[in-house]
Design a protein around this motif. Structure first.
Motif, mmCIF file in Angstrom:
data_model
loop_
_atom_site.group_PDB
_atom_site.id
_atom_site.type_symbol
_atom_site.label_atom_id
_atom_site.label_comp_id
_atom_site.label_asym_id
_atom_site.label_seq_id
_atom_site.Cartn_x
_atom_site.Cartn_y
_atom_site.Cartn_z
ATOM 1 N N PHE A 84 0.822 -1.224 0.002
ATOM 2 C CA PHE A 84 0.044 -0.059 -0.133
ATOM 3 C C PHE A 84 1.044 1.217 0.053
ATOM 4 C CE2 PHE A 84 -2.071 3.297 2.502
ATOM 5 C CZ PHE A 84 -3.455 3.370 1.658
ATOM 6 N N MET A 85 1.820 1.096 0.878
ATOM 7 C CA MET A 85 2.781 2.321 0.868
ATOM 8 C C MET A 85 3.558 2.548 -0.323
ATOM 9 S SD MET A 85 4.388 2.433 4.652
ATOM 10 C CE MET A 85 3.298 2.425 6.144
ATOM 11 N N HIS A 86 3.805 1.620 -1.155
ATOM 12 C CA HIS A 86 4.952 1.705 -2.241
ATOM 13 C C HIS A 86 3.805 2.116 -3.202
ATOM 14 C CE1 HIS A 86 8.527 0.301 -1.597
ATOM 15 N NE2 HIS A 86 8.304 -1.009 -1.300
ATOM 16 N N THR A 87 2.543 1.726 -3.459
ATOM 17 C CA THR A 87 1.562 2.353 -4.299
ATOM 18 C C THR A 87 1.353 3.671 -3.987
ATOM 19 O OG1 THR A 87 0.582 0.004 -4.319
ATOM 20 C CG2 THR A 87 -0.644 1.848 -5.479
ATOM 21 N N GLY A 88 1.113 4.171 -2.888
ATOM 22 C CA GLY A 88 0.782 5.327 -2.740
ATOM 23 C C GLY A 88 1.993 6.432 -3.088
ATOM 24 N N PHE A 89 3.038 6.058 -2.647
ATOM 25 C CA PHE A 89 4.139 7.015 -2.961
ATOM 26 C C PHE A 89 4.737 7.129 -4.394
ATOM 27 C CE2 PHE A 89 5.383 6.009 1.895
ATOM 28 C CZ PHE A 89 4.927 7.352 2.088
ATOM 29 N N SER A 90 4.308 6.031 -5.257
ATOM 30 C CA SER A 90 4.710 6.091 -6.610
ATOM 31 C C SER A 90 3.703 6.560 -7.483
ATOM 32 C CB SER A 90 5.041 4.730 -7.190
ATOM 33 O OG SER A 90 6.154 4.008 -6.044
ATOM 34 N N MET A 91 2.427 6.890 -6.796
ATOM 35 C CA MET A 91 1.380 7.479 -7.910
ATOM 36 C C MET A 91 1.634 8.552 -8.620
ATOM 37 S SD MET A 91 -1.256 5.193 -8.297
ATOM 38 C CE MET A 91 -2.479 6.549 -8.729
ATOM 39 N N ALA A 92 2.258 9.911 -7.986
ATOM 40 C CA ALA A 92 2.317 10.948 -8.611
ATOM 41 C C ALA A 92 3.244 10.869 -9.806
ATOM 42 C CB ALA A 92 3.049 11.950 -7.430
ATOM 43 N N MET A 93 4.692 10.296 -9.633
ATOM 44 C CA MET A 93 5.521 10.236 -10.887
ATOM 45 C C MET A 93 4.757 9.446 -11.882
ATOM 46 S SD MET A 93 8.307 10.999 -12.570
ATOM 47 C CE MET A 93 8.944 11.749 -11.362
ATOM 48 N N SER A 94 4.008 8.282 -11.505
ATOM 49 C CA SER A 94 3.607 7.656 -12.596
ATOM 50 C C SER A 94 2.480 8.224 -13.498
ATOM 51 C CB SER A 94 3.060 6.127 -11.887
ATOM 52 O OG SER A 94 4.085 5.534 -11.358
ATOM 53 N N VAL A 95 1.494 8.820 -12.528
ATOM 54 C CA VAL A 95 0.292 9.777 -13.239
ATOM 55 C C VAL A 95 1.100 10.801 -14.012
ATOM 56 C CG1 VAL A 95 -1.245 11.429 -12.690
ATOM 57 C CG2 VAL A 95 -1.230 9.358 -11.358
ATOM 58 N N PHE A 96 2.111 11.387 -13.642
ATOM 59 C CA PHE A 96 2.654 12.433 -14.417
ATOM 60 C C PHE A 96 3.251 11.983 -15.773
ATOM 61 C CE2 PHE A 96 6.528 14.871 -15.382
ATOM 62 C CZ PHE A 96 5.968 16.275 -15.700
ATOM 63 N N MET A 97 4.065 10.941 -15.768
ATOM 64 C CA MET A 97 4.585 10.217 -17.007
ATOM 65 C C MET A 97 3.452 9.797 -17.855
ATOM 66 S SD MET A 97 7.785 10.217 -16.774
ATOM 67 C CE MET A 97 8.328 9.171 -18.112
ATOM 68 N N PHE A 98 2.237 9.108 -17.441
ATOM 69 C CA PHE A 98 1.147 8.550 -18.339
ATOM 70 C C PHE A 98 0.351 9.815 -18.667
ATOM 71 C CE2 PHE A 98 1.505 4.472 -15.808
ATOM 72 C CZ PHE A 98 1.413 3.835 -17.020
ATOM 73 N N HIS A 99 0.407 10.890 -17.982
ATOM 74 C CA HIS A 99 -0.181 11.930 -18.451
ATOM 75 C C HIS A 99 0.286 12.484 -19.716
ATOM 76 C CE1 HIS A 99 -1.428 16.478 -18.572
ATOM 77 N NE2 HIS A 99 -2.478 16.108 -17.832
ATOM 78 N N GLY A 100 1.566 12.640 -19.736
ATOM 79 C CA GLY A 100 2.330 13.296 -20.747
ATOM 80 C C GLY A 100 2.248 12.364 -22.073
#
Length: 286
Positions: free
Chosen positions: A153-169
């Motif tokens: 759960f912690m790994h997932t939460g802490f990695s969401m911001a960068m992943s969303v940023f990359m997918f968004h672009g």
């Protein structure tokens, strides 16, 4: 004709200098890894006596360190724990981040803009600033530490911001909305359009984020050390700490253990290296 020859000579000289510079940088980066490989095949006395000596200058070369490391760190159990945590967290991050990024890109409203801005802003907060309160809440108040699900759960939460940023672009610059409109005309729902049309087009960036997140989860030492204390739940990076004693350390076994830890993720990187480079470049295009 003379200018062309001079220009060609200068270009060749510049290319040669650039190649020499790249080779020097490559050697500088690879030297620590090479020394780890070499010292993993040495006996402890040889490492202490001459840590920078090459294999042909020493005696007692053997693979005993790998056998000892495999047994002492309980490699199979630690590998299982690392695999469960890494695969589960990577799948969750990939799926959730791609869905959220798709929603943000295709819904240009105030909620989407604020959500994206907050996620990007959260990337500047270092984990070290929140780890003590985090452990206090999860350990003292909720009492849910020492569980693999908590770490996932912690790994997932802490990695969401960068992943969303990359997918968004990537979605914004490489997924045409015309395909989605055609799917809607054919009767697809929003979920069907995403999973059948959009998600297959995200293969390059998915490969990139899979390897980046897998590297982060697999090699992480700090967060698992705060969450996991039970020996049966230790991941590979935590299990290597068993080679350190109070007053001494078995350096040869440590080197062998480090190589055993990095080998699986290194193989994954080699397999996906083309997709990684393509995904990073595509995801940077807005």
């Amino acid at each position: 004709m003379k200018q062309t020859t001079i220009g060609g000579t200068k270009r060749k000289a510049a290319n040669a200098m650039a190649m020499i510079g790249l080779i020097i940088i490559f050697i500088a980066y690879m030297f620590p890894f090479i020394m780890v490989v070499i010292n993993s095949l040495k006996q402890k006395r040889d490492i202490i006596k001459s840590p920078f000596s090459w294999l042909f200058t020493i005696k007692g070369l053997s693979f005993d360190n790998f056998v000892k490391a495999f047994t002492q760190m309980d490699f199979l159990n630690a590998f299982k724990n690392s695999l469960i945590v890494t695969v589960t967290a990577t799948v969750l991050v990939t799926l959730l981040a791609s869905m959220l990024a798709y929603y943000i890109v295709r819904n240009n409203n105030i909620v989407s803009k604020i959500t994206f801005a907050l996620m990007v802003a959260s990337m500047i907060i270092p984990f070290q600033a929140i780890m003590i309160p985090l452990v206090s809440i999860y350990g003292g108040t909720l009492n849910i530490l020492n569980h693999r699900l908590t770490l996932i759960f912690m790994h997932t939460g802490f990695s969401m911001a960068m992943s969303v940023f990359m997918f968004h672009g990537f979605i914004k610059g490489n997924v045409p909305i015309a395909l989605e409109e055609a799917a809607y005309i054919d009767g697809c729902t929003h979920s069907q359009t995403f999973f059948k049309i959009v998600l297959p087009l995200l293969k390059p960036i998915i490969s990139t984020m899979v390897i980046l997140n897998s590297l982060a989860f697999w090699n992480d030492y700090l967060l698992p050390s705060l969450v996991l204390t039970d020996k049966k739940l230790l991941t590979l990076p935590l299990s290597t700490y068993s080679f350190y004693g109070t007053y001494s350390a078995d350096y040869g076994t440590i080197m062998a253990g480090l190589l055993l830890c990095v080998l699986p993720i290194l193989i994954l990187y080699i397999v996906l290296q083309k997709q990684i480079i393509g995904g990073v470049v595509a995801g940077a295009v807005k």
